[in-house]
Design an enzyme around this catalytic site. Structure first.
Site, mmCIF file in Angstrom:
data_model
loop_
_atom_site.group_PDB
_atom_site.id
_atom_site.type_symbol
_atom_site.label_atom_id
_atom_site.label_comp_id
_atom_site.label_asym_id
_atom_site.label_seq_id
_atom_site.Cartn_x
_atom_site.Cartn_y
_atom_site.Cartn_z
ATOM 1 N N GLY A 42 0.615 -0.727 -0.340
ATOM 2 C CA GLY A 42 0.489 -0.029 -0.183
ATOM 3 C C GLY A 42 1.308 1.411 0.225
ATOM 4 O O GLY A 42 1.956 1.182 0.095
ATOM 5 N N THR A 43 0.617 2.138 -0.393
ATOM 6 C CA THR A 43 1.000 3.877 -0.701
ATOM 7 C C THR A 43 -0.308 4.838 -0.995
ATOM 8 O O THR A 43 -1.440 4.292 -1.198
ATOM 9 C CB THR A 43 2.101 3.387 -1.506
ATOM 10 O OG1 THR A 43 2.733 4.871 -1.079
ATOM 11 C CG2 THR A 43 1.473 3.628 -2.931
#
Length: 216
Positions: free
Chosen positions: A17-18
């Protein structure tokens, strides 16, 4: 009866995730990202800079598998260096985005990465390109990563054409702050890169200095 624990987890997909964003302003672009690198429920790096230079005035924002995204950026960086020597001038932003798109499409079954390419060139000024599995489209702004689903409403409501460099920087910081507060896979500090005809400016906003949008 307790189930036996085996090695099935080794073959399971690791969730990453980011939050990444890029936005055009009159005369340049601003890119931003959070700094958290996660593997499932674990944070493996708290302060990774996900804004990678492709050339002097062209950057990309990385999302997906960190290893895959960094590999694409390194390959494109090398190819752009060779291309700029061949044409004896700085490459165009669209050329960089096309190289990213070609690699992403060719190896779409092997790689898990999404890059936003943004920068400035003499022909078209500041530009932002979204590249995903063969897609190549220029947009006034682009967001990506797991945190983007939390901020689409905000960016749609708050973005307006003709913003200044400083307004775009604040827009990016606000977007990242909201995503970090809502997305468990985004966090750390905010990296900001501003690019115009005069050069590149890099900035880091610490987590404690990010704006808040709730009652204290």
């Amino acid at each position: 009866m307790l189930q036996e624990t085996g090695t099935e987890w080794l073959s399971q997909e690791v969730k990453t995730g980011t939050t990444i964003i890029a936005v055009e302003f009159d005369g340049g672009v601003v890119l931003g990202s959070d700094s958290r690198v996660s593997a499932g429920a674990s944070v493996v790096n708290r302060v990774m800079n996900k804004l990678s230079p492709l050339h002097d005035k062209i950057y990309c924002a990385l999302s997906g598998s960190a290893a895959d995204a960094q590999t694409i950026a390194e390959v494109v960086h090398y190819q752009l260096d060779v291309h700029s020597i061949e044409i004896d001038e700085d490459p165009q932003v669209r050329s960089a985005a096309t190289l990213v798109r070609n690699i992403s499409y060719k190896y779409k079954e092997e790689l898990s990465a999404h890059l936003i390419v943004a920068g400035w060139d003499r022909r078209d000024g500041g530009q932002v390109f979204a590249t995903l599995s063969g897609l190549l489209t220029r947009q006034p702004f682009a967001v990506g990563g797991s945190g983007s689903s939390h901020v689409y409403g905000f960016v749609d409501a708050e973005f307006r054409g003709g913003m200044s460099k400083e307004e775009c920087q604040q827009f990016v910081v606000n977007t990242l702050s909201l995503a970090i507060n809502r997305d468990g896979s985004s966090g750390g500090v905010a990296y900001i890169v501003s690019i115009d005809e005069h050069g590149t400016e890099e900035k880091v906003v610490l987590g404690n200095d990010l704006p808040t949008f709730f009652d204290q």
